[in-house]
Design an enzyme around this catalytic site. Structure first.
Site, PDB file in Angstrom:
ATOM      1  CD  GLU A   1      44.593  49.141  46.550  1.00 33.62           C
ATOM      2  OE1 GLU A   1      43.999  48.302  46.756  1.00 33.62           O
ATOM      3  OE2 GLU A   1      43.687  49.816  46.916  1.00 33.62           O
TER       4      GLU A   1
ATOM      5  CG  HIS B   1      42.904  47.070  50.302  1.00 38.37           C
ATOM      6  ND1 HIS B   1      41.584  47.808  50.384  1.00 38.37           N
ATOM      7  CD2 HIS B   1      42.618  46.858  49.156  1.00 38.37           C
ATOM      8  CE1 HIS B   1      40.714  47.757  49.327  1.00 38.37           C
ATOM      9  NE2 HIS B   1      41.441  47.291  48.439  1.00 38.37           N
TER      10      HIS B   1
ATOM     11  CG  HIS C   1      41.915  42.276  46.012  1.00 37.76           C
ATOM     12  ND1 HIS C   1      43.203  43.517  45.474  1.00 37.76           N
ATOM     13  CD2 HIS C   1      41.412  43.198  47.088  1.00 37.76           C
ATOM     14  CE1 HIS C   1      43.080  44.384  45.503  1.00 37.76           C
ATOM     15  NE2 HIS C   1      41.905  44.569  46.592  1.00 37.76           N
TER      16      HIS C   1
END
Length: 348
Positions: free
Chosen positions: A313, A178, A107
């Site tokens: 996601e 998310h 991320h």
């Protein structure tokens, strides 16, 4: 429930002021989003009896999001998911990223987009746009850009998320949301009885560190086959290497939308009749069943245990920059990154 459209959401550790914004449609569905991380905090949708149910896990204030480590409701960027070795090349130039996940990058490293205060650019009763300036070199990526994220709630009970940016150098852009969904209510426990359908014939197996091997594998005859709807719990603990590596579902499925904005997934709770449809124009979706939630303190005194939410996601495939056979996540200088994902809610 607040009657205002905007309320205070607390201050960050360095004194930054944050806000919570309420969106509402004509059917009474409500979404609450914050300028801290452009995060989705609450999503109230009607069940089969018309009762509003908050279907996303979250925190009570900005400090919860600032301190939390499980990415609840977050806008993730500049590159969601994993980059193997925390390094990549573009145009022959090497770039290095934070090694924040077993020597890999997850991320985009420790300076997360979701831990920053975004600027509110435009607001209406049913939509809001947040903007974050991301300079050249931010998180290790080349190129400056202004990332815009627009949440809009329509009268078909769909919450859409629209991402827009134009970089001034070739760079990687791969944005996602998310949110952890629990259609029985954010504080209702396990999601293993939720029924899931995915429009995907294949998935991308990964190694023990969740880095894809580059293989695109058929779901045929595996616990990864959701082409016919079935419960998450049916085979989540099967003796199958990808599930052992992930501690359950935490994998990228190869969607069949061919780059078009289309329905790619459904999640249904038979308990209260809520069905969620997922739409996107992106080529993949990471379905994650909250395998690493561990008594996370959430909003309203809730404690989020393992598998008490499911994430869908939408994304470019993990580590796509290292696999020529994966759709490319590179956005060229002056070109517009423009992607939409929507979550639509119905009742059975």
């Amino acid at each position: 429930m607040e009657t205002q459209t905007v309320t205070s959401f607390g201050r960050t550790k360095d004194g930054g002021e944050t806000h919570l914004y309420r969106l509402e449609n004509h059917r009474g569905m409500q979404a609450y989003v914050t300028d801290f991380g452009a995060s989705l905090v609450r999503l109230l949708v009607p069940d089969k009896d018309g009762r509003l149910t908050d279907v996303v896990l979250g925190y009570d204030d900005a400090s919860g999001y600032e301190n939390g480590g499980v990415v609840l409701g977050a806008t993730v960027g500049r590159n969601a998911n994993r980059t193997g070795g925390a390094a990549f090349e573009i145009n022959g130039v090497a770039y290095t990223l934070d090694k924040n996940d077993n020597g890999n990058n997850l991320h985009s490293g420790n300076d997360y987009y979701q831990k920053r205060i975004w600027r509110t650019e435009a607001q209406a009763a049913d939509r809001i746009t947040f903007v974050l300036h991301s300079p050249d070199g931010d998180q290790g990526y080349p190129g400056a850009l202004d990332m815009r994220v627009t949440y809009q709630l329509d009268n078909e009970n769909a919450l859409s998320i629209h991402y827009e940016a134009v970089p001034d150098q070739d760079t990687i852009i791969n944005m996602t949301n998310h949110s952890y969904f629990n259609l029985n209510g954010h504080d209702s426990g396990s999601v293993l009885e939720h029924r899931v359908w995915l429009n995907a014939d294949c998935f991308t197996p990964a190694d023990a560190e969740s880095i894809p091997t580059g293989e695109i594998r058929s779901v045929d005859g595996t616990p990864m086959d959701f082409r016919t709807a079935r419960t998450l719990g049916a085979e989540i603990d099967a003796d199958y290497e990808p599930l052992r590596f992930g501690g359950g579902y935490d994998h990228n499925w190869v969607l069949k939308n061919n780059g078009r904005f289309a329905k790619v997934a459904e999640v249904t709770s038979e308990k209260n009749g809520i069905r969620m449809e997922v739409y996107t124009d992106l080529p993949g979706v990471q379905m994650y069943t909250g395998n690493f939630l561990d008594d996370e303190p959430g909003k309203g005194g809730a404690r989020y245990a393992k598998r008490s939410g499911v994430c869908l996601e939408t994304q470019y495939f993990p580590d796509a920059v290292h696999h020529d056979n994966f759709p490319g996540p590179i956005c060229r200088k002056g070109e517009k990154y423009d992607s939409r994902t929507a979550y639509r809610f119905l009742t059975e």
